[in-house]
Design a protein around this motif. Sequence first.
Motif, short mmCIF file in Angstrom:
data_model
loop_
_atom_site.label_atom_id
_atom_site.label_comp_id
_atom_site.label_asym_id
_atom_site.label_seq_id
_atom_site.Cartn_x
_atom_site.Cartn_y
_atom_site.Cartn_z
N GLU A 184 0.83 -1.21 0.00
CA GLU A 184 0.00 0.00 0.00
C GLU A 184 0.86 1.26 0.00
OE1 GLU A 184 -3.93 -1.69 2.36
OE2 GLU A 184 -2.76 -0.06 3.21
N ALA A 185 0.46 2.20 -0.85
CA ALA A 185 1.07 3.52 -0.88
C ALA A 185 0.09 4.54 -0.33
CB ALA A 185 1.46 3.89 -2.31
N GLN A 186 0.61 5.56 0.33
CA GLN A 186 -0.24 6.61 0.89
C GLN A 186 0.31 7.98 0.51
OE1 GLN A 186 -0.09 5.50 5.11
NE2 GLN A 186 -2.16 4.67 4.95
N TRP A 187 -0.61 8.91 0.27
CA TRP A 187 -0.29 10.29 -0.09
C TRP A 187 -0.77 11.21 1.04
CZ3 TRP A 187 -1.12 6.49 -3.45
CH2 TRP A 187 -0.46 6.48 -4.69
N LEU A 199 -0.71 -1.41 -4.68
CA LEU A 199 0.00 -1.60 -5.94
C LEU A 199 -0.16 -3.04 -6.44
CD1 LEU A 199 3.25 0.42 -5.20
CD2 LEU A 199 1.03 1.21 -6.06
N PRO A 200 -0.11 -3.24 -7.76
CA PRO A 200 -0.34 -4.57 -8.32
C PRO A 200 0.84 -5.52 -8.15
CG PRO A 200 0.15 -3.03 -10.07
CD PRO A 200 0.03 -2.22 -8.81
N VAL A 201 2.01 -4.97 -7.86
CA VAL A 201 3.22 -5.78 -7.69
C VAL A 201 4.00 -5.22 -6.51
CG1 VAL A 201 3.42 -6.49 -10.10
CG2 VAL A 201 4.44 -4.33 -9.36
N PRO A 202 4.79 -6.06 -5.83
CA PRO A 202 5.64 -5.54 -4.75
C PRO A 202 6.80 -4.74 -5.32
CG PRO A 202 6.04 -7.88 -5.09
CD PRO A 202 4.88 -7.53 -5.96
N VAL A 203 7.20 -3.72 -4.58
CA VAL A 203 8.32 -2.87 -4.97
C VAL A 203 9.42 -3.01 -3.93
CG1 VAL A 203 9.08 -0.51 -5.46
CG2 VAL A 203 6.79 -1.25 -6.15
N ALA A 204 10.64 -3.27 -4.39
CA ALA A 204 11.76 -3.48 -3.47
C ALA A 204 12.51 -2.19 -3.16
CB ALA A 204 12.73 -4.51 -4.04
N ALA A 205 12.45 -1.22 -4.07
CA ALA A 205 13.19 0.04 -3.87
C ALA A 205 12.62 1.11 -4.77
CB ALA A 205 14.68 -0.15 -4.14
#
Length: 246
Positions: A184-187, A199-205
């Motif tokens: 999850e991203a938050q603004w 997000l549809p995919v995990p992000v490592a960086a």
Amino acid sequence: MTPVPETDAWTYDDFTSGELDPARWIVMATKGADGQRHPYQDRNARVRTGDGQLELTVDPFTRFHDSDPRQNNAKQMYQSVRRFPVPAAGQLAFEVDMTVRTRGQIPYDLLDAFGTVNLFDLDTGVVLNVAATNDSVYAIVERLVIPGVTRPGDHYIHRVVLDVATEPGREHHYALTYRAETQEAQWYVDGRLMYWARLPVPVAAFSAGMALFSARDLTRYTRAERERGQGATGSWGPWRISTSVR
């Protein structure tokens, strides 16, 4: 007992030097449809730093192209030299103040002239931005089409106008966060949570960025409707990064 989060916070750049630090920021570039490397750099760009912020003015915009958005949309964009890893069990957060003042922008047109705070990961094509014009603040979440990384069917972009009162040159404090466990991203704007997305995919960086854009649809608008002598000034700083692990 609930474990206390372990937090690490630091300033990535406080813009106290008289020149933009090349060990921290570079002009972003991309390979165009012609196979050539194209920097996101406008010949009219004027840069000032040293008083706690980076100020970028491009007035008028001159970087235009009629068929390739990569050679058209970003007028000037800086990306962080460093990529920031996401804690496996925690949160990565970016905070920065930004002001945006556009000239000749079509009122309430989100793509005619705008400034951005950018987070992006070219390994997955994920982009998280907060953007501002003279009259609007909005969140952007996108997945780019990157050969060898994503397919055309993976692409999407959402722009969500936020309930934030603004005006030309008004400063807001922006924070973007990402949590690995939930994707999850938050603004946040001025300390208030304004939007979130999974997000549809995990992000490592993530890499960080800051830019001025004009990105009206190349297929809908003629060159005259896009290149009308408009321009913008944006300022950013300081950039602060934090991680919390629990």
